[in-house]
Design a protein around this motif. Structure first.
Motif, PDB file in Angstrom:
ATOM      1  N   GLU A 275       0.812  -1.206   0.000  1.00 14.02           N
ATOM      2  CA  GLU A 275       0.000   0.000   0.000  1.00 14.02           C
ATOM      3  C   GLU A 275       0.853   1.266   0.000  1.00 14.02           C
ATOM      4  N   SER A 276       1.905   1.279   0.799  1.00 16.10           N
ATOM      5  CA  SER A 276       2.765   2.462   0.886  1.00 16.10           C
ATOM      6  C   SER A 276       4.041   2.344   0.062  1.00 16.10           C
ATOM      7  N   ASP A 277       4.271   1.161  -0.544  1.00 15.53           N
ATOM      8  CA  ASP A 277       5.476   0.918  -1.353  1.00 15.53           C
ATOM      9  C   ASP A 277       6.744   1.220  -0.546  1.00 15.53           C
ATOM     10  N   THR A 278       6.827   0.671   0.650  1.00 10.87           N
ATOM     11  CA  THR A 278       7.976   0.920   1.529  1.00 10.87           C
ATOM     12  C   THR A 278       8.473  -0.384   2.139  1.00 10.87           C
ATOM     13  N   TRP A 279       9.789  -0.423   2.347  1.00  7.06           N
ATOM     14  CA  TRP A 279      10.439  -1.534   3.035  1.00  7.06           C
ATOM     15  C   TRP A 279      10.898  -1.082   4.416  1.00  7.06           C
ATOM     16  N   ARG A 280      10.949  -2.024   5.347  1.00  6.62           N
ATOM     17  CA  ARG A 280      11.513  -1.741   6.658  1.00  6.62           C
ATOM     18  C   ARG A 280      12.042  -3.039   7.269  1.00  6.62           C
ATOM     19  N   VAL A 281      13.021  -2.909   8.146  1.00  8.07           N
ATOM     20  CA  VAL A 281      13.577  -4.061   8.859  1.00  8.07           C
ATOM     21  C   VAL A 281      12.710  -4.314  10.086  1.00  8.07           C
ATOM     22  N   VAL A 282      12.209  -5.535  10.222  1.00  7.48           N
ATOM     23  CA  VAL A 282      11.314  -5.858  11.337  1.00  7.48           C
ATOM     24  C   VAL A 282      11.985  -6.705  12.406  1.00  7.48           C
TER      25      VAL A 282
END
Length: 406
Positions: A202-209
């Protein structure tokens, strides 16, 4: 009382019940008598569009911007599902210098194991400079995400549109990828292989979880009941020489790491029975299927991953399944690649054998006997039997495969 009817004998209330023919708002135009589809509210228009054959969806998406976004909406997908108009299809993509070729194998009936032939009617003329090798394919609804080492593209199977999306935060190769709750998770395959990334479409974003327990290279991903499985690969370590990082591979990792996405915790790792090298894996109907190589033979295993749907009973149990009937001409070495894909809820596993099989046979001096690059085998988990599906088209080489309901 007068015998004739005169308007002045009517009260004002009764007169109000009769329309005034001179009032402009009461004049009905032909357009009002025959409204177009575009004049319908969204909910009624969705009901109409959801009944259109799949082959016509690409044309409908070009009618107007409103129709384009309605076809992309979750409501459209839900209506198609309720109308039983979604059928499983197997997509195979192959990156070349001229673009990305795609072939489709469709199944019109849930219990029908085979289709007549592959449909090779698509070539995506995208810039493949950074997508020479499609590392992993995952699907979210009708959308396929082609994840490369430093790039990512999204292909919509309904509208046939291709869009470039944000690449992963870390450059990866031969990593694990899977979809949990409509979000993509990747792990392994880089110098920062311990970082697990999450992608929000939806936001076209990556993040480290989170950070994984083991650093793996060449691993495979799967997902069942909210758990991201990072399976197999090589255990890797790092060394630094003159400020330059270097990956050192050690031994085969015949195990699975389990990450609970909702709880954000790692569960107890599970060893794959029999050891060997994990060459492919997928998830179907609450189970994780793992294909392992032992240099001279293949073994096929099923892991019970049903934590919620199965009430937790049997979770974690392994069961050995019937091994795939590989042709005797094919040696199980690094020349041959495998791709295991689960299709819908009909408990059918597709195992696609890819690689330079022709070159291997020529070097060995043995007869090809009808086998070529792109052999496809089908495993029906309900019947427990293997069968052969149509071979991949010749233009599709070293393909990556994914299952989509469209």
């Amino acid at each position: 009382m007068s015998e004739s009817c005169n308007s002045r004998h009517f009260s004002w209330l009764m007169k109000s019940c009769f329309p005034n023919p001179n009032h402009k708002s009461l004049i009905i135009t032909p357009q009002q008598l025959n409204p177009t589809l575009s004049s319908l509210p969204d909910d009624l228009l969705l009901e109409c569009l959801s009944r259109v054959p799949s082959s016509s969806l690409p044309s409908l998406s070009l009618v107007c911007r409103r129709w384009f976004y309605l076809i992309l909406s979750p409501s459209f997908l839900l209506l198609r599902h309720q109308l039983c108009l979604l059928h499983p299809s197997l997509f195979a993509f192959s990156a070349t210098d001229s673009g990305v070729f795609a072939a489709t194998l469709s199944f019109s009936l849930p219990n029908h194991c085979h289709a007549a032939a592959w449909d090779l009617s698509l070539c995506l003329p995208m810039n493949t400079a950074s997508l020479q090798s499609i590392s992993r394919l995952v699907s979210v609804g009708p959308r396929i995400y082609m994840i490369g080492r430093d790039s990512m593209f999204r292909y919509n199977t309904w509208t046939q549109h291709v869009n470039a999306k944000s690449p992963m935060l870390f450059s990866r190769k031969k990593f694990a990828a899977a979809v949990v709750s409509n979000k993509i998770y990747v792990a392994g395959g880089s110098r920062a292989a311990s970082a697990v990334e999450e992608y929000d479409p939806e936001s076209d974003t990556w993040r480290v979880v989170t950070y994984s327990q083991r650093r793996r290279y060449g691993c495979v991903g799967a997902a069942v009941d909210g758990v991201f499985y990072v399976i197999g690969g090589l255990k890797i370590g790092g060394a630094c020489v003159d400020g330059v990082g270097r990956i050192e591979a050690h031994v085969y990792a015949s195990s699975m790491d389990l990450y609970d996405v909702e709880s954000r915790v790692w569960l107890r790792s599970r060893a794959v029975p029999g050891g060997g090298c994990v060459v492919a894996a997928c998830a179907v109907a609450g189970y994780v299927y793992v294909l392992t190589s032992h240099a001279v033979e293949l073994s096929f295993w099923r892991f019970d991953a049903r934590r919620k749907s199965g009430g937790g009973e049997g979770f974690g149990e392994w069961c050995r399944m019937k091994s795939p009937p590989m042709p005797t001409q094919i040696r199980l070495d690094g020349t041959v690649r495998f791709c295991c894909v689960g299709v819908g809820d009909n408990k059918v596993i597709f195992v696609q054998v890819a690689g330079c099989i022709d070159d291997l046979l020529r070097r060995s001096g043995r007869s090809q006997r009808g086998f070529k690059d792109g052999l496809v085998l089908v495993y029906d988990s309900a019947g427990g039997e293997w069968s052969r599906a149509p071979d991949l088209p010749e233009v599709i080489r070293r393909a990556a495969c994914v299952s989509v309901e469209c």
